[in-house]
Design an enzyme around this catalytic site. Sequence first.
Site, PDB file in Angstrom:
ATOM      1  N   GLU A 336       1.201  -1.109  -0.007  1.00  0.00           N
ATOM      2  CA  GLU A 336      -0.597  -0.077  -0.160  1.00  0.00           C
ATOM      3  C   GLU A 336       1.001   1.055   0.402  1.00  0.00           C
ATOM      4  O   GLU A 336       1.907   1.482   0.670  1.00  0.00           O
ATOM      5  CB  GLU A 336      -0.939  -0.075   1.183  1.00  0.00           C
ATOM      6  CG  GLU A 336      -2.387  -1.343   1.518  1.00  0.00           C
ATOM      7  CD  GLU A 336      -2.550  -0.511   2.478  1.00  0.00           C
ATOM      8  OE1 GLU A 336      -3.466  -1.798   3.741  1.00  0.00           O
ATOM      9  OE2 GLU A 336      -1.946  -0.092   3.095  1.00  0.00           O
ATOM     10  N   CYS A 337       0.655   2.153  -1.126  1.00  0.00           N
ATOM     11  CA  CYS A 337       0.763   3.648  -0.812  1.00  0.00           C
ATOM     12  C   CYS A 337       2.818   3.373  -0.489  1.00  0.00           C
ATOM     13  O   CYS A 337       3.337   3.174  -2.026  1.00  0.00           O
ATOM     14  CB  CYS A 337       0.310   4.003   0.562  1.00  0.00           C
ATOM     15  SG  CYS A 337       0.666   5.879  -0.050  1.00  0.00           S
TER      16      CYS A 337
END
Length: 462
Positions: A336-337
């Site tokens: 994620e991210c």
Amino acid sequence: MKIPRILLAAGASGSGKTLLTCGLLQALINRGINTASFKCGPDYIDPMFHSRIIGTKSRNLDTFFTSKSRTRYLLGKNAGDCGIAVMEGVMGYYDGVGGTTCRASAYDLACVTDTPVILIVNSRGMSVSLAAYIRGFLEYRPDSRIRGVIFNQMSPMLYPRMKKLVQEELGVPVFGYVPKVEDCVLESRHLGLYLPEEIPALQEKLNRLAGIMEKSLDIPGILRLADSAPELSVPEDLSSEDPAFAFRLPRKVRIGLASDSAFCFFYEDNLNLLREMGAELIPFSPREDPALPENLDGLLLYGGYPELSGADLERNVSMREAVRRRILEGMPVLAECGGFMYLLEEMEDMDGVSRKMAGVLPGRAYRTPRLSRFGYIRLEKNGEFSGEGERKTFPAHEFHYFDATDCGCAYHASKPESGRGWDCIHEKGRLLAGFPHLYYYAAPEIAVNFLENCRRYQAERG
């Protein structure tokens, strides 16, 4: 379930919620009270400050992600054995989804959990106008649930008069004030507050603030208010609501969890759900460790500040090559991210220098002059990636100043209460990677699918 509880809210961001919440938590801990803390909304950094004080992990409660029953379940699960639960609000008290609704606001959480609210009022530059300001919050919703007020940045000389005015004219208790404390300021940067370990003498500052608040707040009154919260109907488990919550692996899988100053944005309830389902989480540092832990069945690369550690991540060639090799060999990964940025070929750091990353995915991450994506989204799987029987939509959120030349196209993200949308997330084989942050209690099948992939990979390895 009887859970003494309060929610600290404010009229706007920058009113001092986090600092005052930390000071109150420290004062309660100093009194020997077993305390649980929660942050309203999708925030990773504020719970780090809470955790530093209470000595256990703080949690998030988010009514955009979870139904009323799931929200209450998480509150009960994490605070059922505590003397008090302290919740910190988000933004302005009524500010919710889309900037035009109260959904997922601090007010919404107070309603869902039937929690009395104390409104923190930044008093700088106001005197009698404070009464008008407070009245607006009390009356905007008939069930405002605001049961008290704390004045922030108020002089000791003005306080007795303002307390008398507000209590007589508005009939709401005033639980004290906090004067301006020059050396107790929490500084921010592009993604929010600096991390607790980056603030010199943080514990000393918080103890000093707690000492001030012991004298200036009516803490016995606050405890009585928390104890007045009604008993709460809390489900014993969530499997009747979604069978995925009952999933358990037949044997444990070992999952590497990237955990250092570059990768530090965790929802603790996500990690605990994985553990309950059969994961053994093995922390490692992509910055410092020369190799991955042994005998891993999967990888978790969550968000954080890789852009502040670009040189260290690039320098650790052996780790980058190990991550790339294992994922290309079929090891499952959720990224994620910041974790997604690490899997790209290159990442621009905060100084504008392009750094080599793991090279699992094509493309380059680069900094933008403003928030590229901010807030809640709904993810819908694009048709060509959609399998039979899969859930097609689920909630998520994004918050990043960076963008990428290839963000993926397995899902379409759409903003609630808005016509805006964009494609995102790479999904191929056992890899799921993109900018959105996921909350497993909103869509537990994300955790189930990941763990099933880890089990298959474990079996393949013998």
